[in-house]
Design a protein around this motif. Structure first.
Motif, PDB file in Angstrom:
ATOM      1  N   ASP A   1      -2.437   3.345  -5.975  1.00 54.43           N
ATOM      2  CA  ASP A   1      -3.763   3.849  -6.298  1.00 54.43           C
ATOM      3  C   ASP A   1      -4.180   4.829  -5.207  1.00 54.43           C
ATOM      4  O   ASP A   1      -3.441   5.046  -4.237  1.00 54.43           O
TER       5      ASP A   1
ATOM      6  N   PHE B   1      -9.316  -3.186  -4.224  1.00 50.60           N
ATOM      7  CA  PHE B   1      -8.394  -2.636  -5.208  1.00 50.60           C
ATOM      8  C   PHE B   1      -7.387  -3.719  -5.591  1.00 50.60           C
ATOM      9  O   PHE B   1      -6.798  -4.360  -4.717  1.00 50.60           O
TER      10      PHE B   1
ATOM     11  N   ILE C   1      -7.048  -4.262  -0.204  1.00 49.55           N
ATOM     12  CA  ILE C   1      -6.083  -4.061  -1.289  1.00 49.55           C
ATOM     13  C   ILE C   1      -5.331  -5.374  -1.506  1.00 49.55           C
ATOM     14  O   ILE C   1      -4.717  -5.905  -0.568  1.00 49.55           O
TER      15      ILE C   1
END
Length: 211
Positions: A59, A53, A81
């Protein structure tokens, strides 16, 4: 899903069950979209990440098959991430208390940290169900920012840190440990199928507090 690719040939192999429910076998099929990225792609996922991500400070992340009855067995899902510019901390919270449901504890509404997660007893049995979430360096989001450990297991109580004083429990946990990643581990003892263990769905948010 991100998979490290070979410059030669890459195979996808599907194993179909040979037993069905009722009078015949289920009709199993897949539709798979494959995209290859060059080694110098600027947003290439780090090695070992199954999901990646980037581009936003907040998110939603979740286990595969979340919301479809139960999580998958034999998983080592590594959700990575990217740390966005100016941020040094990431916090996680469950949208709903039932959104953290990773192993088959008999009593719903319990979440355990560290010592009873991700392992087996000396006789080879899961302590509280092997399946767990691993997030390095988790701390409470409220003062004092107490270190609560690296792993979470249980179900039906959100993402909380266990404390004798229920008023001191928090449903948001944070970490400054980098790189940011969340790993989900599960074994093949899926008694969870009978209990409707979904997996997890978490909202993350990066920030610069305490940088």
């Amino acid at each position: 899903m991100y998979v490290d690719a070979s410059e030669a040939c890459n195979d996808l192999r599907f194993v179909l069950g040979n037993q069905g429910v009722g009078t015949g076998l289920a009709n199993r099929q897949w539709s798979v979209k494959v995209t290859q990225y060059s080694c110098d792609f600027k947003n290439l996922a780090p090695e070992g990440c199954t999901q990646y991500f980037f581009g936003s400070t907040t998110d939603v992340i979740q286990t595969y098959n979340f919301g479809n009855g139960r999580h998958l067995a034999e998983q080592n899902q590594n959700i990575c991430i990217r740390r966005e510019r100016g941020n040094c901390k990431i916090c996680y919270t469950a949208i709903d208390v039932i959104d953290v449901s990773v192993n088959g504890l008999e009593e719903v509404g319990l979440i355990f940290m560290d010592t009873k997660c991700c392992g087996y007893t000396p006789v080879g049995l899961p302590e509280m169900g092997f399946d767990c979430i691993v997030i390095p360096g988790l701390r409470k989001s409220v003062a004092p920012s107490t270190l609560v450990g690296d792993s979470v297991c249980g179900n039906g109580a959100g993402l909380v840190s266990v404390d004798a004083n229920a008023a001191d429990m928090t449903k948001t946990l944070c970490t400054k440990r980098q790189p940011f990643n969340v790993r989900f581990r599960s074994d093949s003892f899926e008694t969870e199928a009978e209990l409707g263990i979904l997996g997890f769905r978490l909202v993350y948010s990066q920030n610069s507090n305490g940088c």
